[in-house]
Design a protein around this motif. Structure first.
Motif, mmCIF file in Angstrom:
data_model
loop_
_atom_site.group_PDB
_atom_site.id
_atom_site.type_symbol
_atom_site.label_atom_id
_atom_site.label_comp_id
_atom_site.label_asym_id
_atom_site.label_seq_id
_atom_site.Cartn_x
_atom_site.Cartn_y
_atom_site.Cartn_z
ATOM 1 N N ARG A 71 0.854 -1.198 0.000
ATOM 2 C CA ARG A 71 0.000 0.000 0.000
ATOM 3 C C ARG A 71 0.885 1.241 0.000
ATOM 4 O O ARG A 71 0.654 2.191 -0.751
ATOM 5 C CB ARG A 71 -0.950 0.029 1.193
ATOM 6 N N GLU A 72 1.923 1.227 0.833
ATOM 7 C CA GLU A 72 2.844 2.360 0.870
ATOM 8 C C GLU A 72 3.540 2.552 -0.474
ATOM 9 O O GLU A 72 3.696 3.681 -0.944
ATOM 10 C CB GLU A 72 3.883 2.160 1.976
ATOM 11 N N ARG A 73 3.942 1.440 -1.111
ATOM 12 C CA ARG A 73 4.594 1.543 -2.417
ATOM 13 C C ARG A 73 3.621 2.075 -3.473
ATOM 14 O O ARG A 73 3.999 2.893 -4.306
ATOM 15 C CB ARG A 73 5.171 0.191 -2.829
ATOM 16 N N LEU A 74 2.387 1.595 -3.447
ATOM 17 C CA LEU A 74 1.372 2.088 -4.380
ATOM 18 C C LEU A 74 1.172 3.587 -4.199
ATOM 19 O O LEU A 74 1.187 4.351 -5.174
ATOM 20 C CB LEU A 74 0.043 1.353 -4.173
ATOM 21 N N GLU A 75 0.996 4.014 -2.962
ATOM 22 C CA GLU A 75 0.781 5.439 -2.696
ATOM 23 C C GLU A 75 1.982 6.276 -3.130
ATOM 24 O O GLU A 75 1.820 7.379 -3.655
ATOM 25 C CB GLU A 75 0.433 5.654 -1.230
ATOM 26 N N LEU A 78 1.842 6.699 -6.873
ATOM 27 C CA LEU A 78 0.809 7.639 -7.287
ATOM 28 C C LEU A 78 1.180 9.085 -6.964
ATOM 29 O O LEU A 78 0.703 10.006 -7.620
ATOM 30 C CB LEU A 78 -0.530 7.277 -6.632
ATOM 31 N N ALA A 79 2.049 9.282 -5.973
ATOM 32 C CA ALA A 79 2.418 10.632 -5.537
ATOM 33 C C ALA A 79 3.708 11.151 -6.174
ATOM 34 O O ALA A 79 3.889 12.361 -6.294
ATOM 35 C CB ALA A 79 2.569 10.658 -4.011
ATOM 36 N N ALA A 121 -6.958 1.349 -1.538
ATOM 37 C CA ALA A 121 -5.984 2.160 -2.271
ATOM 38 C C ALA A 121 -6.031 1.823 -3.764
ATOM 39 O O ALA A 121 -5.990 2.725 -4.611
ATOM 40 C CB ALA A 121 -4.579 1.947 -1.713
ATOM 41 N N TYR A 122 -6.146 0.550 -4.090
ATOM 42 C CA TYR A 122 -6.246 0.158 -5.502
ATOM 43 C C TYR A 122 -7.567 0.591 -6.116
ATOM 44 O O TYR A 122 -7.629 0.913 -7.307
ATOM 45 C CB TYR A 122 -6.004 -1.339 -5.692
ATOM 46 N N ARG A 124 -9.012 3.269 -5.765
ATOM 47 C CA ARG A 124 -8.941 4.696 -6.072
ATOM 48 C C ARG A 124 -7.982 5.028 -7.207
ATOM 49 O O ARG A 124 -7.810 6.188 -7.562
ATOM 50 C CB ARG A 124 -8.569 5.484 -4.815
ATOM 51 N N VAL A 125 -7.343 4.011 -7.808
ATOM 52 C CA VAL A 125 -6.414 4.262 -8.912
ATOM 53 C C VAL A 125 -7.218 4.698 -10.133
ATOM 54 O O VAL A 125 -8.174 4.028 -10.537
ATOM 55 C CB VAL A 125 -5.575 3.002 -9.236
ATOM 56 N N GLN A 129 -3.583 6.195 -14.269
ATOM 57 C CA GLN A 129 -2.499 5.968 -13.305
ATOM 58 C C GLN A 129 -1.927 4.549 -13.326
ATOM 59 O O GLN A 129 -0.905 4.293 -12.696
ATOM 60 C CB GLN A 129 -2.996 6.284 -11.890
#
Length: 164
Positions: A71-75, A78-79, A121-122, A124-125, A129
């Motif tokens: 989740r941290e890597r995904l965020e 995205l950032a 989190a996924y 909301r992609v 993205q």
């Protein structure tokens, strides 16, 4: 309880599972559509099947941490543009966090909560993205989509690990 014997380090580069099915558990990440990337949870049990094989409890702790790390890597993907991921030594984490001593009921709740956070989190992609990239410490490059397929295989594979 004494500290258990450490498993052999898992230093394999599992990114090949993005190109072909896993011969051990049979999971095929290529068959997963980006919008269908769910997460898996595993029930707990504290008994190791062999001295150097994690118990279901230890796998559940690992799965909880996988949810959080990914989740941290995904965020981060995205950032930021093409972020580099910090190295994560799963075996060192298991020993440092004393997975074998954790409360199975607490871990079961945490697995669900972190799994839901990863799924959220996924969810909301945005359509634009999925091709954003990030780089693992060993140089492997992931897109948001391939990271999701990779983590899905990882979670599925751990269910296979526990079932044997």
């Amino acid at each position: 309880m004494a500290e258990p014997q450490a498993p052999e380090p898992d230093d394999k580069d599992w990114t090949w599972t993005l190109q072909r099915p896993c011969p051990e558990c049979g999971f095929d990440t290529a068959a997963i559509e980006p919008v269908a990337i769910p997460v898996l949870a595993r029930p707990d049990a504290a008994t190791r099947p062999a001295p150097t094989t994690w118990s279901p409890l230890e796998y559940a702790c690992h799965v909880r941490d996988v949810h959080q790390i990914f989740r941290e890597r995904l965020e981060l993907m995205l950032a930021e543009n093409d972020p580099a991921f910090a190295n994560w030594d799963q075996d060192a984490s298991a020993l440092a966090e004393r997975y074998w001593e954790q409360d199975p009921a607490v871990v079961a709740t945490e697995v669900t909560e972190t799994g839901e956070a990863l799924a959220d989190a996924y969810s909301r992609v945005g359509d634009d993205q999925w091709d954003r990239t990030g780089v693992r410490s060993n140089g492997s490059t992931f897109t948001v989509e391939s990271l999701g397929r990779y983590v899905l295989h990882d979670l599925h594979h751990h269910v296979w690990d526990v079932r044997g």
